[in-house]
Design a protein around this motif. Structure first.
Motif, PDB file in Angstrom:
ATOM      1  N   GLU A 198       0.877  -1.300  -0.063  1.00  0.00           N
ATOM      2  CA  GLU A 198      -0.186  -0.026  -0.262  1.00  0.00           C
ATOM      3  C   GLU A 198       0.853   1.328   0.020  1.00  0.00           C
ATOM      4  O   GLU A 198       2.020   1.299   0.338  1.00  0.00           O
ATOM      5  CB  GLU A 198      -0.948   0.163   1.215  1.00  0.00           C
ATOM      6  CG  GLU A 198      -1.899  -1.167   1.406  1.00  0.00           C
ATOM      7  CD  GLU A 198      -2.758  -1.138   2.450  1.00  0.00           C
ATOM      8  OE1 GLU A 198      -2.718  -0.099   3.352  1.00  0.00           O
ATOM      9  OE2 GLU A 198      -3.692  -2.000   2.421  1.00  0.00           O
ATOM     10  N   ALA A 206      -2.947   3.993  -2.428  1.00  0.00           N
ATOM     11  CA  ALA A 206      -2.921   2.838  -3.468  1.00  0.00           C
ATOM     12  C   ALA A 206      -2.739   1.535  -2.991  1.00  0.00           C
ATOM     13  O   ALA A 206      -2.324   1.485  -1.654  1.00  0.00           O
ATOM     14  CB  ALA A 206      -1.655   3.279  -4.540  1.00  0.00           C
ATOM     15  N   ARG A 207      -3.064   0.549  -3.547  1.00  0.00           N
ATOM     16  CA  ARG A 207      -2.928  -0.799  -2.874  1.00  0.00           C
ATOM     17  C   ARG A 207      -2.778  -1.722  -4.122  1.00  0.00           C
ATOM     18  O   ARG A 207      -2.961  -1.501  -5.123  1.00  0.00           O
ATOM     19  CB  ARG A 207      -4.347  -1.055  -2.136  1.00  0.00           C
ATOM     20  CG  ARG A 207      -5.216  -1.212  -3.175  1.00  0.00           C
ATOM     21  CD  ARG A 207      -6.791  -1.224  -2.357  1.00  0.00           C
ATOM     22  NE  ARG A 207      -7.884  -1.198  -3.344  1.00  0.00           N
ATOM     23  CZ  ARG A 207      -8.512  -2.371  -4.047  1.00  0.00           C
ATOM     24  NH1 ARG A 207      -8.246  -3.537  -3.746  1.00  0.00           N
ATOM     25  NH2 ARG A 207      -9.599  -2.149  -4.863  1.00  0.00           N
ATOM     26  N   SER A 208      -2.515  -3.057  -3.537  1.00  0.00           N
ATOM     27  CA  SER A 208      -2.453  -4.289  -4.587  1.00  0.00           C
ATOM     28  C   SER A 208      -3.656  -4.438  -4.774  1.00  0.00           C
ATOM     29  O   SER A 208      -4.760  -4.745  -3.792  1.00  0.00           O
ATOM     30  CB  SER A 208      -1.400  -5.242  -4.055  1.00  0.00           C
ATOM     31  OG  SER A 208      -1.496  -6.242  -5.062  1.00  0.00           O
ATOM     32  N   HIS A 209      -4.052  -4.943  -6.058  1.00  0.00           N
ATOM     33  CA  HIS A 209      -5.588  -5.607  -6.269  1.00  0.00           C
ATOM     34  C   HIS A 209      -5.420  -7.022  -6.073  1.00  0.00           C
ATOM     35  O   HIS A 209      -6.684  -7.578  -6.381  1.00  0.00           O
ATOM     36  CB  HIS A 209      -5.930  -4.919  -7.739  1.00  0.00           C
ATOM     37  CG  HIS A 209      -6.469  -3.636  -7.535  1.00  0.00           C
ATOM     38  ND1 HIS A 209      -7.812  -3.134  -7.756  1.00  0.00           N
ATOM     39  CD2 HIS A 209      -5.761  -2.570  -7.401  1.00  0.00           C
ATOM     40  CE1 HIS A 209      -7.556  -1.974  -7.884  1.00  0.00           C
ATOM     41  NE2 HIS A 209      -6.370  -1.584  -7.628  1.00  0.00           N
ATOM     42  N   TYR A 243      -5.178   2.592 -13.173  1.00  0.00           N
ATOM     43  CA  TYR A 243      -4.896   3.264 -11.842  1.00  0.00           C
ATOM     44  C   TYR A 243      -3.580   3.782 -11.785  1.00  0.00           C
ATOM     45  O   TYR A 243      -2.665   2.813 -11.950  1.00  0.00           O
ATOM     46  CB  TYR A 243      -5.310   2.550 -10.702  1.00  0.00           C
ATOM     47  CG  TYR A 243      -6.779   2.462 -10.738  1.00  0.00           C
ATOM     48  CD1 TYR A 243      -7.599   3.407  -9.854  1.00  0.00           C
ATOM     49  CD2 TYR A 243      -7.487   1.162 -10.842  1.00  0.00           C
ATOM     50  CE1 TYR A 243      -8.915   2.952  -9.756  1.00  0.00           C
ATOM     51  CE2 TYR A 243      -8.771   0.918 -10.847  1.00  0.00           C
ATOM     52  CZ  TYR A 243      -9.614   1.978 -10.043  1.00  0.00           C
ATOM     53  OH  TYR A 243     -10.907   1.802 -10.072  1.00  0.00           O
ATOM     54  N   ASP A 282      -1.659   1.850  -8.526  1.00  0.00           N
ATOM     55  CA  ASP A 282      -2.154   0.866  -7.724  1.00  0.00           C
ATOM     56  C   ASP A 282      -1.142  -0.582  -8.201  1.00  0.00           C
ATOM     57  O   ASP A 282      -0.519  -0.263  -9.397  1.00  0.00           O
ATOM     58  CB  ASP A 282      -3.536   0.489  -7.873  1.00  0.00           C
ATOM     59  CG  ASP A 282      -4.683   1.043  -7.126  1.00  0.00           C
ATOM     60  OD1 ASP A 282      -3.818   2.071  -6.317  1.00  0.00           O
ATOM     61  OD2 ASP A 282      -5.680   0.755  -7.037  1.00  0.00           O
TER      62      ASP A 282
END
Ligand code: KG4
Ligand code: ZN
Length: 356
Positions: free
Chosen positions: A145, A159-162, A214, A217
């Motif tokens: 993140e 942001a983050r990992s999907h 994004y 991300d």
């Protein structure tokens, strides 16, 4: 001087530490970790029941070890802290009940800590600590993140990992390459002499529903599949697998993606300071690349000390010291544990009526 005893039992490391703070300077007086990696290795993953039992066995010894090591008695301590979320509930419960029991017996305040706030606080244990606002890249086995940190332990996730976390990708790819768990250190070791440019690998962009991507991300599942395809093609051709070059190329692309998107996010948001924490932040290739790129863009970079990147209790004690500094007096003894909890709601751990 304020001294906190910290306990960390959210997953498969039992950890206890004593950390002091004086005139803004954090000092790790003692930090001990009993790793359970070997206990779980033969089952192919962490077994929650075993984790809880092992924490229960290890904690009393670790607590007396850190006190002896720092030449302190419980009466010299100002507060006791333990991770209460997120994590394996049984494992968290062992640490939390131990901390609350000790705190009640010795009439000390108890502070429940969010595991990610612990990771974020590991940077306070480095000689050079950042002043907010700053951008944190949190890269661990469970999270990838980008978090903006403001004054007063306030957080906003940018942001983050999907899909997989970066550490999870290291662990899964290590398994594909027949390297031991945890995958991060194994890949780093074998990839040291490898050619990091030999294989071109995907950088995992995340599409937006209406088109485009994004910008910050992450996605690591495609990279893992690309590694699997390469390994399979070497196998089907009856050739030996170039483990060193594959490991180095994988490590390099993960580092590139993490650094590129972090730097872009910081620049776009006008943040001049970048912090990197979490287990994967121990990675040498990633640390070097982050330092180089930040220097090129005149951004200040603050890396958590390598020994406090992976799970430990010094970071938990540091988080508690920061909360005490911000005016928190204690958590309620009624605060329980939770498998999930957003970092942005960590303030609720210090309300008179706890959230769980
Ligand atoms: O922060 P952490 O100890 O636990 C979580 O909260 O998840 O992170 C563990 C993760 C594992 O996936 C491990 O493979 C990874 O951190 N890791 C590394 C390195 N050391 C640990 N990844 C890359 N390079 C390393 N040197
Ligand atoms: Zn962790």
């Amino acid at each position: 001087m304020t001294i906190v005893l910290g306990l960390e039992t959210s997953c498969d490391e039992s950890a206890v530490a004593l950390v002091s703070r004086e005139a803004g300077i954090f000092n790790v007086l003692s930090s001990k970790i009993a790793s359970q990696v070997e206990e779980h290795a033969r089952w192919g993953g962490v077994v929650p029941e075993i984790a809880s039992r092992k924490h229960l066995e290890a904690l009393p010894y670790l607590i007396s070890d850190v006190l002896n090591d720092a030449e302190l008695k419980i009466r010299n301590i100002d507060a006791i802290a333990a991770t209460v979320a997120p994590g394996l509930v049984g494992a968290l419960m062992v640490g939390s009940v131990t901390a609350r029991t000790l705190a009640a017996l010795h009439n000390l305040p108890f502070l429940g800590i969010h595991h990610l706030e612990g990771h974020l606080s590991s940077v306070f244990l480095s000689p050079k600590a950042p002043a907010p606002p700053y951008l944190v890249l949190l890269v661990s086995g469970g999270h990838t993140e980008l978090i903006e940190v403001y004054e007063g332990s306030k957080y906003k996730r940018l942001a983050r990992s999907h899909d997989d976390a970066a550490g999870e990708a290291f662990d899964k790819v290590a398994r594909l390459l027949d390297l031991p768990y945890p995958g991060g250190p194994s890949i780093q070791e074998i990839g040291k002499e490898g050619n990091q440019s030999r294989f071109s690998l995907p950088k995992g962009r995340v599409s937006k529903p209406g088109g485009g991507f994004y910008p910050y991300d992450f996605s690591f599942s495609g990279l893992k599949t690309a590694m699997l395809r390469k390994i399979e093609s070497f196998k089907s051709e009856g050739k030996g697998i170039p483990v060193q070059d594959l490991a180095a190329s994988f490590e390099n692309v993960v580092a590139e993606v993490l650094v590129e998107r972090t730097v872009k996010c910081a620049l776009d948001h006008g943040l001049e300071r970048i912090v990197m924490v979490g287990g994967v932040a121990a990675n040498l290739r990633l640390r070097k690349l982050m330092e180089t790129r930040c220097r090129e863009k005149s951004l200040n970079v603050y890396l958590a000390p390598k020994q406090f990147c992976t799970d430990n209790a010094a970071m938990v004690a540091a988080a508690a010291l920061e909360r005490l500094k911000l005016g928190v007096s204690a958590s309620s003894f009624d605060l329980g544990v939770s498998p999930r909890w957003p970092l942005s709601d960590a303030d609720s751990f210090y309300q008179a009526k706890p959230p769980f």
